[in-house]
Design a protein around this motif. Sequence first.
Motif, PDB file in Angstrom:
ATOM      1  N   VAL A 170      33.064  39.209  50.711  1.00 44.95           N
ATOM      2  CA  VAL A 170      34.394  39.559  50.824  1.00 44.95           C
ATOM      3  C   VAL A 170      34.862  40.572  51.625  1.00 44.95           C
ATOM      4  N   ALA A 171      35.545  39.901  52.531  1.00 43.71           N
ATOM      5  CA  ALA A 171      35.945  39.885  53.735  1.00 43.71           C
ATOM      6  C   ALA A 171      37.435  41.030  53.941  1.00 43.71           C
ATOM      7  N   ASP A 172      37.558  41.364  52.940  1.00 44.29           N
ATOM      8  CA  ASP A 172      39.025  42.210  52.826  1.00 44.29           C
ATOM      9  C   ASP A 172      38.126  43.769  52.516  1.00 44.29           C
ATOM     10  N   PRO A 173      38.663  44.502  53.903  1.00 44.50           N
ATOM     11  CA  PRO A 173      38.050  45.888  53.950  1.00 44.50           C
ATOM     12  C   PRO A 173      38.589  47.119  52.756  1.00 44.50           C
ATOM     13  N   PHE A 174      39.730  46.136  52.065  1.00 46.26           N
ATOM     14  CA  PHE A 174      40.682  47.091  51.634  1.00 46.26           C
ATOM     15  C   PHE A 174      39.129  47.550  49.496  1.00 46.26           C
ATOM     16  N   ARG A 175      39.005  46.184  49.403  1.00 47.64           N
ATOM     17  CA  ARG A 175      38.645  46.221  47.931  1.00 47.64           C
ATOM     18  C   ARG A 175      37.204  46.941  48.245  1.00 47.64           C
ATOM     19  N   HIS A 176      35.815  46.727  49.631  1.00 48.40           N
ATOM     20  CA  HIS A 176      35.446  47.522  50.118  1.00 48.40           C
ATOM     21  C   HIS A 176      35.171  48.462  49.499  1.00 48.40           C
ATOM     22  N   TRP A 177      36.562  49.495  50.035  1.00 49.80           N
ATOM     23  CA  TRP A 177      36.715  50.389  49.973  1.00 49.80           C
ATOM     24  C   TRP A 177      37.363  51.151  48.680  1.00 49.80           C
ATOM     25  N   LEU A 178      37.911  50.327  47.957  1.00 47.09           N
ATOM     26  CA  LEU A 178      38.354  50.539  46.504  1.00 47.09           C
ATOM     27  C   LEU A 178      37.268  50.362  45.483  1.00 47.09           C
ATOM     28  N   ILE A 179      36.026  49.909  45.184  1.00 52.82           N
ATOM     29  CA  ILE A 179      35.039  49.989  44.576  1.00 52.82           C
ATOM     30  C   ILE A 179      33.778  50.757  44.984  1.00 52.82           C
ATOM     31  N   ILE A 180      33.910  51.014  46.813  1.00 52.30           N
ATOM     32  CA  ILE A 180      32.562  51.889  46.835  1.00 52.30           C
ATOM     33  C   ILE A 180      33.922  53.783  46.495  1.00 52.30           C
ATOM     34  N   GLY A 181      34.770  54.010  46.637  1.00 54.26           N
ATOM     35  CA  GLY A 181      35.600  54.762  46.229  1.00 54.26           C
ATOM     36  C   GLY A 181      35.511  55.285  45.190  1.00 54.26           C
ATOM     37  N   ALA A 182      35.717  54.093  44.259  1.00 54.60           N
ATOM     38  CA  ALA A 182      35.218  54.076  43.220  1.00 54.60           C
ATOM     39  C   ALA A 182      33.895  54.789  42.262  1.00 54.60           C
ATOM     40  N   MET A 183      33.052  54.364  42.732  1.00 50.24           N
ATOM     41  CA  MET A 183      31.716  54.817  42.692  1.00 50.24           C
ATOM     42  C   MET A 183      31.162  56.211  42.910  1.00 50.24           C
ATOM     43  N   ILE A 184      31.657  56.437  44.227  1.00 47.91           N
ATOM     44  CA  ILE A 184      31.007  57.740  44.412  1.00 47.91           C
ATOM     45  C   ILE A 184      32.402  58.867  43.879  1.00 47.91           C
ATOM     46  N   GLY A 185      33.936  57.985  43.862  1.00 46.95           N
ATOM     47  CA  GLY A 185      34.930  59.883  42.982  1.00 46.95           C
ATOM     48  C   GLY A 185      34.726  59.810  41.282  1.00 46.95           C
ATOM     49  N   LEU A 186      33.324  58.247  41.029  1.00 51.93           N
ATOM     50  CA  LEU A 186      32.984  58.981  40.269  1.00 51.93           C
ATOM     51  C   LEU A 186      31.747  59.627  39.777  1.00 51.93           C
ATOM     52  N   ALA A 187      31.099  59.964  40.217  1.00 46.78           N
ATOM     53  CA  ALA A 187      29.233  60.194  41.225  1.00 46.78           C
ATOM     54  C   ALA A 187      30.637  61.692  41.495  1.00 46.78           C
ATOM     55  N   LEU A 188      31.248  62.083  41.725  1.00 48.04           N
ATOM     56  CA  LEU A 188      31.740  63.473  42.531  1.00 48.04           C
ATOM     57  C   LEU A 188      32.464  64.597  40.706  1.00 48.04           C
ATOM     58  N   LEU A 189      32.588  63.525  40.150  1.00 49.51           N
ATOM     59  CA  LEU A 189      33.562  64.459  38.974  1.00 49.51           C
ATOM     60  C   LEU A 189      32.222  64.293  37.613  1.00 49.51           C
TER      61      LEU A 189
END
Length: 297
Positions: free
Chosen positions: A129-148
């Motif tokens: 997927v070329a859309d960077p928003f999708r990259h950061w959305l998934i990566i951000g969700a994973m890192i955010g959950l790990a932080l929580l």
Amino acid sequence: MSVLVLILAVSAACCLGFGFVLQQNAARQAPLSDFLSPRLLLDLVKVPRWLGGIGLMVAGMVLGAIALGHGEVSLVEPLLATNLLFALALSRKQTKQPLGRQGWAGLVLLAGGVTAFIVAGEPRGGTAVADPFRHWLIIGAMIGLALLLTTYAKRSRLSSGPVLLSLAAGLLYGVQDALTRVSGQRFSEGGLVELLTGWQPYAVLALGVTGLILVQSAFETASLRMSLPALTAAQPLAGIVCGVGFLGDQLRTDTAALTWEALGLAAVVAGIVLLGMHPAMPRGAARPEPARDLQPS
């Protein structure tokens, strides 16, 4: 499935499983004052057993990275989850515990679940997927959950803390595996310059160090049977989400295939829990006093 990918992934799982057992043997002796602190790594680096475990883990990560370079994340991650089988094998040798019904049931569920997921899903490559928003959305969700999870782990400390830390580390390692795949692709396309001008290799390093601190803190405060199952279950699930979410990995999506894929992943998780809770898994030594220095083993 490529035989090369199979051999690389299973070899990586073997190194990881043995390495985790040796790391926990050593980390269990660390003072609690090092909990979730980089100082923990500075203390553990003095222990030969821990260094041996880290060496095996690094070898496993290198083999896993090569496997990811030749196969899809959705294929390699379930195979890496078999590291628990090798951890149990070494733990059995240390504790002299028989495998028993629980061990055999866990082994069948884990191996059968991995096989069912791979056969039903037929993981294959596709267009990322070329859309960077999708990259950061998934990566951000994973890192955010790990932080929580890490935040809650700091509060619970010796109760549910080790499990939460292991889940957080597993999520980070799953993202790390996905970014390792991207880094490998950049290197193959443009060489070292192309690799170093991207953010992915630096993120891989940061995720690896952070995950290592979380895992060692979990190993420090609880037995392997509390920490390793959560780590082993979270990593492939996070890796598959990243692989399908933005790396272009494709799985069969008809009703029958999705059913078997879900059943396979459920069996993998159930097998991981059964094996992780097996009596052969070391409980760890008694807690040392907080001010006590590490003694080389």
